[in-house]
Write an enzyme that holds these catalytic residues in place. Structure first.
Site, mmCIF file in Angstrom:
data_model
loop_
_atom_site.group_PDB
_atom_site.id
_atom_site.type_symbol
_atom_site.label_atom_id
_atom_site.label_comp_id
_atom_site.label_asym_id
_atom_site.label_seq_id
_atom_site.Cartn_x
_atom_site.Cartn_y
_atom_site.Cartn_z
ATOM 1 N N ALA A 1 0.811 -1.221 0.000
ATOM 2 C CA ALA A 1 0.000 0.000 0.000
ATOM 3 C C ALA A 1 0.843 1.270 0.000
ATOM 4 O O ALA A 1 0.469 2.271 -0.623
ATOM 5 C CB ALA A 1 -0.929 0.005 1.215
ATOM 6 N N CYS B 1 15.871 -0.241 0.883
ATOM 7 C CA CYS B 1 16.187 -1.379 1.744
ATOM 8 C C CYS B 1 17.673 -1.710 1.762
ATOM 9 O O CYS B 1 18.122 -2.510 2.575
ATOM 10 C CB CYS B 1 15.394 -2.606 1.287
ATOM 11 S SG CYS B 1 13.611 -2.374 1.409
#
Length: 390
Positions: free
Chosen positions: A205, A329
């Protein structure tokens, strides 16, 4: 006057749309719908369940899916793990071969490497110079015991689009399950799981103006697949993912999906125009190249190699512009981007690259300001480098 930097890191995360946040707030406190969706003995539980199912329908509509094919997760990382391990662990290691791309997100590569350490077969495909994995490359990698192919729709660093429909056709022709990490595609390009012939599709999302911590995995019903759960404890989500559903988070992803469905075409065109204007404003600096520039890509991505400049130094010089040197990341790593390296870039070229990613709230004024800041910073760094070598 705002002291926030110009935000050009939409590929890392998007701000929650105010309309999404407003809907979420109505499912948190005592004056709202705060019940447990699994509580079917009272009104608050029924209302929460209805809100969750409305959200499931909204996400399904965005993907061209049936709502019964949407499994709630905490985000694309969990969805990828559930898809890859959930397929592989049905088989003995020697009876399961998996195909992935070297340019996948770590949320795909790490589960695949984990399984490889357990004895499962693994082939990691190299892309072409633009970062594309072709259907032909996938077809050549298939083995008699290939069970799963996992290829992302859009790369998180370059925005380059893979021909997932063609890859899906290859997998369908060989009766192999096909997983697509669509975290960077949903909300940016049209997505239709039937067109892709995908068995599994991962969604997050926070990549399309929803909240962090919630996502979904599309699991095709018209498939022979029985996905093994990775989280046990209650049998939620038709036994595929246990855990109490966070109603407000799911309302958030549903609302975000609905907004994307309404505005995808117009929004994508506007963002692509701003992205192209940014490139045109810096392209004449010389010795500057778009990584993956010959391939189709998402509207907001611009990954640029600046010759004669270190990417980290340039990023520091652009402290008032939020950009990145690669995936969020892996941003703590000093290693060059493994994605750019897989595309054939040298360590120096990979280190000299920055990712600019634009989005819904990017303005013309921000692009104009960024052009001036980037031009000044690149010229200054190149002058410093030339002075240091004389």
């Amino acid at each position: 006057m705002s002291t926030q930097p110009i935000y050009f890191d939409y590929a890392a995360t998007t701000p929650v749309d105010e309309r999404v946040a407003e809907r979420m707030m109505a499912h948190l406190t005592r004056d709202g719908i705060y019940g447990n969706p699994a509580s079917r003995s009272h009104l608050l539980g029924w209302q929460a369940e209805e809100a969750v199912e409305d959200a499931r329908n909204e996400v399904a509509d965005l993907l061209g899916a049936d709502s019964r094919e949407i499994v709630w997760t905490s985000g694309a990382t969990e969805s990828n793990n559930l898809a890859i391990k959930g397929v592989a662990e049905q088989f003995a290691p020697q009876d399961c071969h998996i195909v992935v791309a070297a340019t996948e997100h770590k949320a795909v590569l790490d589960p695949a490497r984990y399984l490889e350490q357990k004895g499962y077969g693994l082939t990691v495909l190299l892309p072409d110079a633009d970062g594309v994995i072709s259907a032909e490359t996938v077809a050549q990698a298939l083995q008699p015991n290939t069970r799963l192919v996992s290829i992302m729709a859009a790369n998180n660093e370059t925005g380059v689009l893979n021909p997932v429909a063609g890859i899906g056709q290859v997998c369908a022709d060989h009766d192999i399950w096909f997983h697509v990490d669509a975290a960077q595609a949903v909300g940016k390009i049209p997505v239709n799981v039937d067109d892709w012939q995908a068995t599994l599709v991962s969604v997050s999302a926070h990549k399309f103006y929803g909240p962090k911590g919630v996502g979904a995995l599309y699991v095709r019903r018209r498939s022979s697949l029985t996905l093994l759960p990775q989280i046990h404890g209650g049998g939620h989500e038709r036994g595929m993912r246990s855990g109490t559903l966070a109603t407000h988070q799911l309302v958030g992803i549903g609302t975000a999906a609905n907004l994307v469905s309404e505005h995808l075409a117009d929004e994508g065109q506007r963002i692509a125009t701003l992205r192209d204007d940014l490139w045109q404003g810096i392209a004449d600096l010389g010795d500057i190249h778009i990584n993956g520039g010959q391939a189709p890509r998402t509207p907001g991505h611009l990954n640029v190699h600046f010759g004669g400049v270190d990417g980290e130094s340039l990023m520091m010089a652009l402290r008032d512009i939020a950009v990145s040197t690669g995936s969020a990341c892996t941003s703590a790593s000093v290693e060059p981007s493994y994605v750019l390296k897989a595309m054939g870039l040298s360590d120096q070229a990979a280190h000299g690259s920055l990712r600019f990613s634009l989005g819904r709230f990017t303005t013309r004024e921000e692009v104009d300001q960024a052009i001036h800041r980037i031009r000044d910073a690149v010229k200054a760094l190149r002058t410093q480098a030339k002075t240091a070598t004389t």
